[in-house]
Design a protein around this motif. Structure first.
Motif, PDB file in Angstrom:
ATOM      1  N   ILE A 189      54.382  -4.727  19.651  1.00  0.00           N
ATOM      2  CA  ILE A 189      54.244  -5.445  18.384  1.00  0.00           C
ATOM      3  C   ILE A 189      55.564  -6.151  18.085  1.00  0.00           C
ATOM      4  N   SER A 190      55.550  -7.025  17.088  1.00  0.00           N
ATOM      5  CA  SER A 190      56.775  -7.689  16.665  1.00  0.00           C
ATOM      6  C   SER A 190      56.890  -7.626  15.147  1.00  0.00           C
ATOM      7  N   ILE A 191      58.127  -7.698  14.655  1.00  0.00           N
ATOM      8  CA  ILE A 191      58.409  -7.643  13.222  1.00  0.00           C
ATOM      9  C   ILE A 191      59.028  -8.972  12.813  1.00  0.00           C
ATOM     10  N   SER A 192      58.431  -9.625  11.832  1.00  0.00           N
ATOM     11  CA  SER A 192      58.951 -10.893  11.331  1.00  0.00           C
ATOM     12  C   SER A 192      59.873 -10.650  10.135  1.00  0.00           C
ATOM     13  N   TYR A 198      56.185   4.404  11.320  1.00  0.00           N
ATOM     14  CA  TYR A 198      57.592   4.171  11.000  1.00  0.00           C
ATOM     15  C   TYR A 198      58.122   5.315  10.153  1.00  0.00           C
ATOM     16  N   ARG A 199      59.349   5.743  10.488  1.00  0.00           N
ATOM     17  CA  ARG A 199      60.013   6.798   9.709  1.00  0.00           C
ATOM     18  C   ARG A 199      61.404   6.312   9.327  1.00  0.00           C
ATOM     19  N   PRO A 200      61.710   6.241   8.025  1.00  0.00           N
ATOM     20  CA  PRO A 200      63.029   5.782   7.592  1.00  0.00           C
ATOM     21  C   PRO A 200      64.120   6.756   8.026  1.00  0.00           C
ATOM     22  N   PRO A 201      65.367   6.302   8.041  1.00  0.00           N
ATOM     23  CA  PRO A 201      66.471   7.193   8.412  1.00  0.00           C
ATOM     24  C   PRO A 201      66.597   8.360   7.423  1.00  0.00           C
ATOM     25  N   SER A 202      66.942   9.505   7.934  1.00  0.00           N
ATOM     26  CA  SER A 202      67.161  10.708   7.109  1.00  0.00           C
ATOM     27  C   SER A 202      65.950  11.020   6.240  1.00  0.00           C
ATOM     28  N   SER A 203      64.769  10.863   6.845  1.00  0.00           N
ATOM     29  CA  SER A 203      63.544  11.168   6.094  1.00  0.00           C
ATOM     30  C   SER A 203      62.495  11.683   7.064  1.00  0.00           C
ATOM     31  N   SER A 204      61.619  12.543   6.551  1.00  0.00           N
ATOM     32  CA  SER A 204      60.523  13.068   7.357  1.00  0.00           C
ATOM     33  C   SER A 204      59.209  12.359   7.050  1.00  0.00           C
ATOM     34  N   ARG A 205      59.245  11.416   6.121  1.00  0.00           N
ATOM     35  CA  ARG A 205      58.036  10.695   5.730  1.00  0.00           C
ATOM     36  C   ARG A 205      57.725   9.614   6.755  1.00  0.00           C
ATOM     37  N   THR A 206      56.500   9.567   7.235  1.00  0.00           N
ATOM     38  CA  THR A 206      56.070   8.549   8.183  1.00  0.00           C
ATOM     39  C   THR A 206      55.078   7.601   7.525  1.00  0.00           C
ATOM     40  N   ALA A 219      59.827   7.350  21.067  1.00  0.00           N
ATOM     41  CA  ALA A 219      60.280   6.764  19.808  1.00  0.00           C
ATOM     42  C   ALA A 219      61.340   5.708  20.074  1.00  0.00           C
ATOM     43  N   THR A 220      61.371   4.709  19.219  1.00  0.00           N
ATOM     44  CA  THR A 220      62.354   3.627  19.307  1.00  0.00           C
ATOM     45  C   THR A 220      63.204   3.623  18.050  1.00  0.00           C
ATOM     46  N   GLU A 221      64.521   3.656  18.236  1.00  0.00           N
ATOM     47  CA  GLU A 221      65.451   3.575  17.109  1.00  0.00           C
ATOM     48  C   GLU A 221      65.838   2.111  16.911  1.00  0.00           C
ATOM     49  N   LEU A 222      65.466   1.562  15.745  1.00  0.00           N
ATOM     50  CA  LEU A 222      65.753   0.159  15.455  1.00  0.00           C
ATOM     51  C   LEU A 222      66.977   0.054  14.542  1.00  0.00           C
ATOM     52  N   THR A 223      67.899  -0.847  14.934  1.00  0.00           N
ATOM     53  CA  THR A 223      69.080  -1.129  14.114  1.00  0.00           C
ATOM     54  C   THR A 223      69.133  -2.624  13.847  1.00  0.00           C
ATOM     55  N   VAL A 224      69.020  -2.988  12.577  1.00  0.00           N
ATOM     56  CA  VAL A 224      69.060  -4.395  12.168  1.00  0.00           C
ATOM     57  C   VAL A 224      70.385  -4.651  11.454  1.00  0.00           C
ATOM     58  N   THR A 225      71.102  -5.684  11.882  1.00  0.00           N
ATOM     59  CA  THR A 225      72.380  -6.032  11.278  1.00  0.00           C
ATOM     60  C   THR A 225      72.453  -7.526  11.019  1.00  0.00           C
ATOM     61  N   ARG A 282      66.808  -2.949   5.750  1.00  0.00           N
ATOM     62  CA  ARG A 282      65.959  -1.860   5.231  1.00  0.00           C
ATOM     63  C   ARG A 282      64.898  -1.434   6.234  1.00  0.00           C
ATOM     64  N   ASP A 283      64.758  -2.189   7.327  1.00  0.00           N
ATOM     65  CA  ASP A 283      63.787  -1.822   8.360  1.00  0.00           C
ATOM     66  C   ASP A 283      64.361  -0.853   9.388  1.00  0.00           C
ATOM     67  N   ASN A 284      65.626  -0.509   9.265  1.00  0.00           N
ATOM     68  CA  ASN A 284      66.220   0.445  10.200  1.00  0.00           C
ATOM     69  C   ASN A 284      65.470   1.772  10.147  1.00  0.00           C
ATOM     70  N   GLY A 285      65.280   2.375  11.307  1.00  0.00           N
ATOM     71  CA  GLY A 285      64.581   3.652  11.353  1.00  0.00           C
ATOM     72  C   GLY A 285      63.964   3.913  12.708  1.00  0.00           C
TER      73      GLY A 285
END
Length: 232
Positions: free
Chosen positions: A111-114, A68-76, A140-146, A119-122
Motif C-alpha cells: 500500500i502507499s500513504i499520501s 497501524y500502532r502509534p509509538p509508545s501505544s498498544s492501541r491498533t 512489522a514495518t517501523e515508519l519514520t517520517v521527517t 504524526r504517521d510515525n509508528g
C-alpha cells in the motif's frame, strides 16, 4: 505397570493428549516479508511493501489487513482491508490517504500513504490469509517520517549539477581546445609562408563566384523594380 482398566499396549487418551500438545509445531504455510524500517518525508508519498508467498493458489477468499500502532501505544487501528476489492480506511488518522499498489496474483500486498506527516510515525503490520493457508509470521514495518532538510535538498541540487552542467563544461572545453589548436596552426602557416593548395584555392574561387552571382541577382531585381515603377 499398566494402569487399571487400561488395555494392554495402549496409551491413555489423557497422556496422549499431553504428548501431542507438547510435540505439536504449527507449520507456516504462508510466508510474508516486509521492510523492517522505512524512512519518508513530509508531503511525499510513501510505499509500504508487503510480499507474501502461499502454497495455495490465490482465490477470492484471500484477505489482506493492514494495521497501524502509534509509538509508545498498544492501541491498533485498521487502515486497509482487501478481499476481492479494496477497502481503505474512511475514518481515523489515515482517512482517504491509503492507496492500493499491490497485485495479489503476484504475491504483492503493498500500500502507499499520501501526504504523510510526522504524526504517521509508528508500526505498520501486514496480515494475509489465503485459505487454507492461514498460519503465517506477523512482520512489522517501523515508519519514520521527517522534514526534508537543507542537506538533502543540497545533495539533490549537487546531483543535478553533476548530471547537467558537467557534460556541458566538458563539451565547451573540447571546443576551446579545438579552436586554440586551429588558431595555432593558422599562425604557424602564416609565419612559414604557407601557400594554399589547389583544392583550397578552388574553394575560395567558388565562394567568390557565388558571391558575385548573388550580387548580380540583387542588381537584376533592382532593375526590374525600377522598370516596373517607370511604367506607372
Amino acid at each position: 505397570m499398566q494402569p487399571r482398566g487400561a488395555a494392554p499396549g495402549r496409551v491413555p487418551l489423557a497422556l496422549l493428549g499431553v504428548l501431542l500438545l507438547r510435540g505439536v509445531h504449527t507449520v507456516l504455510t504462508l510466508e510474508i516479508k516486509v521492510d523492517a524500517h522505512v524512512r519518508g518525508y513530509v508531503g511525499e508519498k510513501i510505499k509500504l511493501k508487503c510480499i507474501f508467498k502461499s502454497t495455495s493458489s490465490v482465490t477470492d477468499k484471500l484477505t489482506i489487513d493492514w494495521t497501524y500502532r502509534p509509538p509508545s501505544s498498544s492501541r491498533t487501528e485498521s487502515i486497509f482491508h482487501y478481499q476481492s476489492f479494496q477497502y481503505p480506511s474512511t475514518a481515523g488518522t489515515f482517512r482517504d490517504r491509503i492507496s492500493w499498489v499491490g497485485d495479489v496474483y503476484k504475491g504483492d500486498a503493498s500500500i502507499s500513504i499520501s501526504n504523510p506527516t510526522t504524526r504517521d510515525n509508528g508500526t505498520f503490520s501486514c496480515a494475509v490469509k489465503n485459505p487454507p493457508d492461514v498460519h503465517h509470521n506477523i512482520p512489522a514495518t517501523e515508519l519514520t517520517v521527517t522534514e526534508r532538510g537543507f542537506g538533502t535538498m543540497l545533495s539533490s541540487v549537487a546531483l543535478l549539477s553533476i548530471l547537467v552542467f558537467v557534460p556541458s563544461a566538458v563539451v565547451v572545453a573540447l571546443l576551446l581546445v579545438r579552436m586554440v589548436r586551429k588558431s595555432a596552426g593558422l599562425r604557424k602557416r602564416s609565419k612559414s609562408g604557407y601557400k594554399k593548395s589547389s583544392i583550397e584555392v578552388s574553394d575560395d574561387t567558388d565562394q567568390e563566384e557565388g558571391d558575385c552571382m548573388a550580387r548580380l541577382c540583387v542588381r537584376c531585381a533592382e532593375c526590374l523594380d525600377s522598370d516596373y515603377e517607370d511604367t506607372y
